[in-house]
Design a protein around this motif. Structure first.
Motif, PDB file in Angstrom:
ATOM      1  N   THR A   2       0.863  -1.223  -0.142  1.00  0.00           N
ATOM      2  CA  THR A   2       0.144   0.025   0.006  1.00  0.00           C
ATOM      3  C   THR A   2       0.866   1.289   0.067  1.00  0.00           C
ATOM      4  OG1 THR A   2      -1.814  -1.100   1.290  1.00  0.00           O
ATOM      5  CG2 THR A   2      -1.766   1.210   1.217  1.00  0.00           C
ATOM      6  N   LEU A   4       1.109   5.038   1.046  1.00  0.00           N
ATOM      7  CA  LEU A   4       0.508   6.152   1.782  1.00  0.00           C
ATOM      8  C   LEU A   4       1.013   7.483   1.539  1.00  0.00           C
ATOM      9  CD1 LEU A   4       0.046   4.418   5.125  1.00  0.00           C
ATOM     10  CD2 LEU A   4      -1.651   4.729   3.342  1.00  0.00           C
ATOM     11  N   ARG A   5       0.288   8.600   1.682  1.00  0.00           N
ATOM     12  CA  ARG A   5       0.786   9.986   1.443  1.00  0.00           C
ATOM     13  C   ARG A   5       0.600  10.929   2.680  1.00  0.00           C
ATOM     14  NH1 ARG A   5      -1.175  15.043  -1.068  1.00  0.00           N
ATOM     15  NH2 ARG A   5       0.442  16.068  -2.364  1.00  0.00           N
ATOM     16  N   THR A  46       5.354  10.263   0.001  1.00  0.00           N
ATOM     17  CA  THR A  46       4.631   9.032  -0.262  1.00  0.00           C
ATOM     18  C   THR A  46       5.531   8.029   0.270  1.00  0.00           C
ATOM     19  OG1 THR A  46       5.415   8.736  -2.573  1.00  0.00           O
ATOM     20  CG2 THR A  46       3.070   9.613  -2.102  1.00  0.00           C
ATOM     21  N   ALA A  48       5.787   3.440   0.451  1.00  0.00           N
ATOM     22  CA  ALA A  48       5.362   2.149   0.442  1.00  0.00           C
ATOM     23  C   ALA A  48       6.204   1.374   1.424  1.00  0.00           C
ATOM     24  CB  ALA A  48       5.313   1.589  -1.029  1.00  0.00           C
ATOM     25  N   THR A  60      -2.498   9.195   3.958  1.00  0.00           N
ATOM     26  CA  THR A  60      -3.838   8.810   3.098  1.00  0.00           C
ATOM     27  C   THR A  60      -3.400   7.860   2.324  1.00  0.00           C
ATOM     28  OG1 THR A  60      -3.935  10.670   2.007  1.00  0.00           O
ATOM     29  CG2 THR A  60      -5.043  10.766   3.712  1.00  0.00           C
ATOM     30  N   SER A  61      -4.140   6.789   1.887  1.00  0.00           N
ATOM     31  CA  SER A  61      -4.068   5.914   0.608  1.00  0.00           C
ATOM     32  C   SER A  61      -4.079   6.309  -0.616  1.00  0.00           C
ATOM     33  CB  SER A  61      -4.865   4.659   0.887  1.00  0.00           C
ATOM     34  OG  SER A  61      -4.483   3.609  -0.097  1.00  0.00           O
TER      35      SER A  61
END
Length: 154
Positions: A2, A4-5, A46, A48, A60-61
């Protein structure tokens, strides 16, 4: 993995990189900086990482890293000194090398890393953008300590 930011309002790439450096090391993690160009310019991040990794709250994804530039990625710590493009590709998560100005890099082209290798996501591929360097070598386009624009002007 996933992605994420975080948009923490970092005003510079250096600030964002310092925040990333404060995180505990995680094998397999890819962390990128991204310039946000709107009415409040800033640098977002970001990350991962493997599924069971503890990351800071507030992310947030997102679908992917977009066009971010990778700061942390598998093998980055091995990219020091001078090496062939083949070694760079074998030792790190970088998948492609392009040279500005149309010069081609072969697997035997020598790369002067400057111990500062920041690839970018281009069309979903982690790509190092390089520039010609002395002696037929290439070097990463981004330099470790750039001179700020207009530094010599009052």
């Amino acid at each position: 993995m996933t992605v994420l930011r975080w948009d923490l309002g970092h005003r510079s790439v250096r600030d964002a990189e310092q925040w990333l450096a404060s995180l505990p090391p995680v094998p397999g993690m890819v962390a990128c900086t991204q310039l946000v160009r709107d009415d409040r310019p800033r640098v977002a991040i970001t990350i991962a990482a493997p599924v069971k990794t503890e990351l800071p709250s507030g992310g947030t994804s997102v679908a992917d890293h977009g066009t971010g530039r990778a700061v942390i990625y598998p093998g980055v710590e091995l990219l020091t000194g001078t090496m062939t493009v083949a070694d760079l590709l074998a030792k790190s998560a970088i998948e492609k090398v392009t040279v500005i100005g149309g010069a081609a890099a072969t697997t035997q082209t020598m790369l002067d890393t400057r111990a500062f290798v920041r690839p970018q996501w281009i069309d979903g591929v982690l790509t190092l953008v390089a520039t010609p360097a002395p002696d037929g070598h290439i070097a990463p386009f981004e330099v470790p300590n750039p001179t700020p624009c207009c530094a010599d002007h009052d």
